[in-house]
Scaffold this active site. Structure first.
Site, PDB file in Angstrom:
ATOM      1  N   THR A 521       0.836  -1.201   0.000  1.00 19.62           N
ATOM      2  CA  THR A 521       0.000   0.000   0.000  1.00 19.62           C
ATOM      3  C   THR A 521       0.868   1.247   0.000  1.00 19.62           C
ATOM      4  O   THR A 521       0.613   2.203  -0.729  1.00 19.62           O
ATOM      5  CB  THR A 521      -0.937   0.010   1.228  1.00 19.62           C
ATOM      6  OG1 THR A 521      -1.742  -1.163   1.208  1.00 19.62           O
ATOM      7  CG2 THR A 521      -1.838   1.228   1.201  1.00 19.62           C
ATOM      8  N   LYS A 522       1.895   1.242   0.832  1.00 21.42           N
ATOM      9  CA  LYS A 522       2.822   2.390   0.861  1.00 21.42           C
ATOM     10  C   LYS A 522       3.522   2.541  -0.482  1.00 21.42           C
ATOM     11  O   LYS A 522       3.793   3.642  -0.949  1.00 21.42           O
ATOM     12  CB  LYS A 522       3.872   2.160   1.972  1.00 21.42           C
ATOM     13  CG  LYS A 522       4.734   3.376   2.265  1.00 21.42           C
ATOM     14  CD  LYS A 522       5.887   3.027   3.194  1.00 21.42           C
ATOM     15  CE  LYS A 522       7.101   2.662   2.380  1.00 21.42           C
ATOM     16  NZ  LYS A 522       8.326   2.483   3.152  1.00 21.42           N
TER      17      LYS A 522
END
Length: 858
Positions: A521-522
């Protein structure tokens, strides 16, 4: 109708009771507590009004103190703000306890999916019952507790919460009053930074007080309802443990701490057994069991209170004696009290002599360095070229001969190489004392190529392990978007490798693969991360089936939707036939442990939901859960557009400075919540790639912007509408459980966002335009999510969860105003050293309260 009824019950049982019980806070044993309790409602109201008017935190707090001139000095004002924080922290605990005490009455929107209802339906349906029993024979749910730095309630506070839950259930006002006073005197924070062993002891509270009881109760329920023998379905609920074993990026984990944690887990388990055995001994006072009772008394007592340095696995011995007692009861005493023997027997079969599997995790780069070191020191013995690390991937695989050696690492070796060698040797000892199940997995973080796994196998064989007795599973962890795209090729190479095929055969042809939600996600944004993992699962399943490998996915999920959390059971229930789902394994992190597994009721509910999800995805697969090629192409395009939008934001030169300046990111590294740093390579200047995903997401959640949980989704959906694909997307939302859960979890992230709190930033000379960009995407995403779900407000289909979130956000709003006020003060450079320390402590304390209230925000 059911949801509106639940909402009304939530209003009466939780919100109204919270308002009533808050009056008891005026008796908390804090300094000048009456003043604090009287002033806090006024301060909270001032914060609400100020946020609505988009005032700065400075303006909000100044206007409050202008009305209370008795707090004239800076010192008095800071003192009062600290007392407000202390007070609100306890209010959060009270809300937790009230909500958990009402859990069974309030229910949840997806209550109809609980395990009990499914099994009840099978009572009159022999075919369904047979299918369920068949599924359960080779199915398990493994919950892996991890030591990530967001578990803020220490053991004593958790104990108070559980006692409060019981007192509130019976409206025992006297006990509630006393417990709140105890809460007021009990510290919430550590004075010293915890060690990995401290973290293990803290999380062991849940093992001892929750999982030990709940796992047995669920197993007993299934055995009784389906009329199956315990040994037929003997490992339905498994537990995993990372504190003391997870060395990835944590310089404080050592061979010694791993050894201490393994011993600690064993000792705590035997104390649980001993407590249960005392009940058995008190009830079974008949002839014919004396010898077995004495054997068990000695076993349980010695292992609980006189543990030896290198104990052996006593599981079979305990089971033999318990079965002998059971036989005597059934044959000579009409089965009297046999149920309490069965209960203990079931627990021993579940937990053995280890309680929970201790996982070892290390970064592939460190493992490569350890391999290179051993080659350099023992080139002739290993037969591997000195330039091993410079070789191509194909050549690396060719030169590894998998020789069996017992190499020693000298004292002057690099500490990480010594640790790698040491823990590989230690695993033999841990397995000797608790069986193979005590520690059987080595997880390779940042796994990028097949040689990372093959090289680790070689390290084991160079450390005294033998091929035919290598009772270890090598688990690759694919976590970045790029790693996920390569994952299937890596596994195909491994499955084709003669040596690795032989190892897999030894391990029952079962391969575990870990997929990381947080880093992906990052790395790529919410939509791309989740879709990349879903697509990787399809590809990895196909490859594994081609090579006849039993694939187990282990999901590295965090608490919030941005890190793979949210309604996780719905993800597992919606896995189509293209994805292996015979076992459910996931990490439970941070405050999600206490919020979802902190009490017996919530733990039972959440475990049953996961068990139900695994069964139902196999028994009653919906057609729409297996995506068509056209649907995959649509999500592909949406993910790609979302990814571009997110990457434009990530590469903005203000991205990291904004987080460092406007959020409490810097403060996360200074508070005593974890033994690990908030970023890897802590000695150098902060870079985004070094920043841990948990710190990244936590910082956004403290800003109440939750960018990792939605940014780019609105832009992608807007594109779909403009390109005549809106009906297809709507159909996806209706038919695909995966896509619906993805969207609904995104709505949860947005419900926990409140851009009004930071609206003052739009006037900032440096970051004003950046803030406006974030807010614009929030607005677009909200518009299209509501349109897609056919609702008028976020999370309208989950009214109880929505009400809970909004109530908690209201409780902590003053904390956020105080936090942003303190951050701005520190950024001003107008403070002396003592004031800077005060404001830094103020920020740290607000972080605790905000995260505890959110329950799954980090």
């Amino acid at each position: 109708m059911k949801q509106s009824k639940n909402e009304a019950v939530f209003q009466d049982e939780v919100l109204t009771r919270f308002e009533l019980f808050k009056s008891l806070f005026l008796t908390l044993p804090f300094q000048r507590v009456k003043d604090t309790g009287t002033l806090l409602p006024f301060f909270a109201k001032q914060c609400e009004k100020g946020v609505d008017q988009h005032l700065t935190p400075d303006e909000i707090i100044k206007s409050f103190f202008d009305q209370h001139e008795e707090f004239s000095s800076e010192e008095q004002r800071i003192d009062l703000l600290f007392r407000f924080v202390q007070y609100i922290e306890r209010q959060v605990v009270l809300f937790d306890a009230i909500e958990d005490s009402s859990f069974q009455m309030v229910g949840r929107g997806d209550d109809e999916n609980v395990l009990g209802a499914l099994i009840k339906n099978a009572e009159g349906n022999g075919d369904m019952r047979r299918k369920i029993v068949s599924k359960l024979k080779d199915f398990s749910v493994r919950l892996v507790l991890t030591a990530h730095p967001t578990q803020f309630y220490p053991g004593p506070v958790l104990g108070i919460i559980n006692d409060l839950i019981d007192a509130i259930k019976t409206n025992d006002i006297h006990s509630i009053h006393l417990l709140l006073q105890q809460l007021g005197k009990t510290p919430f924070i550590n004075k010293n930074k915890p060690t990995p062993v401290d973290e293990a002891a803290s999380l062991a509270w849940f093992l001892e007080n929750v999982f030990y009881k709940v796992a047995s109760e669920i197993q007993s329920f299934i055995d009784d309802e389906l009329d199956v023998d315990t040994e037929e379905v003997k490992q339905l609920i498994e537990l995993g443990f990372w504190p003391g074993g997870d060395r990835d990026g944590n310089p404080n984990v050592s061979v010694e701490s791993t050894k201490k944690v393994a011993a600690l887990l064993r000792t705590i388990l035997f104390r649980c057994y001993y407590r249960d055995f005392r009940i058995v001994r008190r009830r079974i006072t008949f002839r014919g069991v004396e010898e077995y009772m004495e054997n068990l008394q000695t076993l349980f007592y010695d292992n609980s209170f006189n543990p030896v340095e290198n104990p052996k696995d006593e599981t079979d011995n305990i089971i033999t004696n318990l079965k002998a007692i059971k036989n005597v009861l059934e044959e000579y005493h009409n089965g009297l009290f046999v149920e309490i023997v069965d209960d203990l027997l079931r627990k021993v079969m579940t937990f053995g002599c280890f309680f929970t599997t201790l996982d070892i995790r290390q970064d592939s780069r460190i493992l490569r360095e350890a391999t290179a070191y051993l080659i350099q020191q023992n080139q002739e013995a290993t037969g591997v070229p000195l330039n091993y690390l410079e070789l191509s991937e194909v050549d690396k695989q060719k030169v590894l001969k998998f020789k069996e050696l017992d190499l020693t690492v000298p004292e002057d070796a690099d500490p990480l190489t010594k640790d790698t060698s040491g823990v590989i040797k230690l695993l033999k000892e841990i397995q000797r004392s608790g069986s193979e199940r005590a520690a059987q997995r080595f997880i390779i973080s940042n796994c990028q190529q097949a040689s990372d796994i093959l090289g680790l196998r070689q390290l084991f064989l160079w450390s005294g392990w033998k091929k035919e007795a290598l009772t270890i599973d090598f688990v690759p962890l694919f976590e970045t978007v790029d790693d996920l795209t390569r994952a299937a090729d890596v596994m195909k190479t491994l499955y084709s490798n003669k040596e690795y095929k032989a190892h897999l055969k030894l391990r029952g042809n079962k391969q575990t693969i870990m997929l990381g939600y947080s880093d992906s996600t990052k790395d790529g944004g919410y939509l791309m991360a989740n879709w990349s993992i879903y697509r990787a699962k399809i590809e990895l399943t196909a490859i594994s089936r081609e090579y006849d490998v039993d694939l187990v996915f282990f999901d590295g999920r965090g608490g919030p939707p941005a890190r793979g959390g949210g309604k996780t059971q719905r993800f597992y229930a919606s896995m189509g036939k293209e994805i292996a789902n015979d076992h459910i394994q996931l990490t439970i992190q941070g405050q999600t442990i206490s919020s979802q597994y902190g009490s017996l009721d919530t733990a039972r509910f959440n475990i049953e939901q996961l068990l139900h999800a695994g069964i139902i995805s196999d028994l009653k697969q919906r057609v729409g859960d297996t995506l068509t090629k056209h649907q995959q192409e649509i999500i592909d395009k949406l993910a790609e557009l979302s990814h571009h939008k997110f990457m434009d934001l990530r590469t903005n030169k203000l991205f990291l400075p904004y987080l460092e300046t406007m959020s409490p990111l810097k403060a996360l590294s200074s508070i005593n919540i974890s033994s690990r740093p908030v970023k890897r390579n802590s000695g150098r200047e902060l870079r985004l790639e070094d920043l841990r995903a948990i710190s990244f997401v936590t910082s956004w959640s403290q800003l109440k912007q939750n960018i990792p949980g939605f940014y780019g989704v609105g832009t992608a959906l807007q594109w779909a509408e403009k390109n005549n694909l809106w009906k297809d997307v709507q159909q996806l939302y209706v038919s695909s459980g995966f896509f619906q859960t993805l969207i609904d979890n995104c709505m949860m992230s947005m419900t926990k966002s409140n851009f009004d709190i930071t609206a003052y930033m739009k006037e900032d000379k440096v970051y004003g335009e950046f803030w406006k960009n974030l807010y614009a995407e929030y607005q677009i995403t909200k518009e299209y999510l509501l349109k897609l779900s056919g609702t008028s407000k976020l999370m309208e289909n989950y009214p109880v969860d929505r009400e809970s979130i909004l109530a908690r956000e209201g409780i902590v709003l003053p904390l956020l105003v105080i936090q942003h006020y303190a951050i701005r003060a520190l950024n001003s450079d107008k403070l002396d050293e003592a004031q800077r320390e005060d404001y830094s402590k103020l920020i740290a304390r607000t972080i605790f309260g905000v995260i505890n209230a959110g329950r799954n925000v980090a």
